[in-house]
Design a protein around this motif. Structure first.
Motif, mmCIF file in Angstrom:
data_model
loop_
_atom_site.group_PDB
_atom_site.id
_atom_site.type_symbol
_atom_site.label_atom_id
_atom_site.label_comp_id
_atom_site.label_asym_id
_atom_site.label_seq_id
_atom_site.Cartn_x
_atom_site.Cartn_y
_atom_site.Cartn_z
ATOM 1 N N GLN A 91 30.737 -80.539 18.593
ATOM 2 C CA GLN A 91 30.109 -81.801 18.203
ATOM 3 C C GLN A 91 30.291 -82.049 16.712
ATOM 4 O O GLN A 91 30.572 -83.173 16.295
ATOM 5 C CB GLN A 91 28.625 -81.799 18.567
ATOM 6 C CG GLN A 91 27.939 -83.105 18.229
ATOM 7 C CD GLN A 91 26.508 -83.178 18.735
ATOM 8 O OE1 GLN A 91 26.219 -82.698 19.827
ATOM 9 N NE2 GLN A 91 25.633 -83.774 17.962
ATOM 10 N N GLU A 122 24.145 -87.262 23.102
ATOM 11 C CA GLU A 122 22.795 -87.191 23.665
ATOM 12 C C GLU A 122 22.822 -86.705 25.110
ATOM 13 O O GLU A 122 22.015 -85.865 25.501
ATOM 14 C CB GLU A 122 22.101 -88.545 23.570
ATOM 15 C CG GLU A 122 21.701 -88.903 22.146
ATOM 16 C CD GLU A 122 21.190 -90.318 21.986
ATOM 17 O OE1 GLU A 122 21.297 -91.144 22.933
ATOM 18 O OE2 GLU A 122 20.666 -90.620 20.889
ATOM 19 N N GLN A 125 23.450 -82.941 25.405
ATOM 20 C CA GLN A 125 22.357 -82.072 24.964
ATOM 21 C C GLN A 125 21.316 -81.879 26.051
ATOM 22 O O GLN A 125 20.483 -80.984 25.961
ATOM 23 C CB GLN A 125 21.705 -82.634 23.703
ATOM 24 C CG GLN A 125 22.596 -82.502 22.491
ATOM 25 C CD GLN A 125 22.001 -83.124 21.260
ATOM 26 O OE1 GLN A 125 20.944 -83.756 21.311
ATOM 27 N NE2 GLN A 125 22.657 -82.952 20.126
#
Length: 126
Positions: A91, A122, A125
């Motif tokens: 990331q 997002e 995660q």
């Protein structure tokens, strides 16, 4: 037997789960609209080009994501950024790509990509 067939028999043409899903989704959504384009996408783009030995999959993904951002093709970024991260792009490295590309491809294209990249981060995660 063609070179592609030989590679597939050796296992080099094996499709990942993500690639199998991509093939199914594209075929279901667009196979009736342009079967030739759908088949060429799988055979030429994702088998021939992506399996060439000159670049590692992570590096191909990095080039692809950078090119999509630079050309403003935000609709394709979600798939390819996820693929890049599955191919080993961190990331933090993807974030750095945004900064670097902004200087070479322009702020507007990079800022247009930000919401898509944010959503990918997002979702990964969770």
């Amino acid at each position: 037997m063609g070179e592609r067939d030989v590679r597939c028999r050796r296992g080099e043409g094996h499709l990942s789960q993500a690639e199998t899903q991509r093939v199914t989704q594209v075929s279901n959504n667009f196979g009736h609209v342009s079967p030739g384009l759908v088949q060429n996408t799988t055979d030429l783009l994702f088998r021939e080009l992506w399996l060439r030995p000159g670049l590692a999959p992570r590096d191909r993904s990095l080039v692809t994501v950078s090119s999509l951002i630079a050309s403003g093709q935000v609709a394709q970024i979600t798939y390819h950024l996820n693929r890049a991260m599955e191919n080993g792009l961190a990331q933090s490295q993807a974030s750095e790509v945004l900064t670097h590309v902004a200087f070479y491809a322009g702020w507007p294209n990079t800022f247009s990509a930000l919401p898509v990249v944010k959503e990918v981060f997002e979702k990964r995660q969770k």
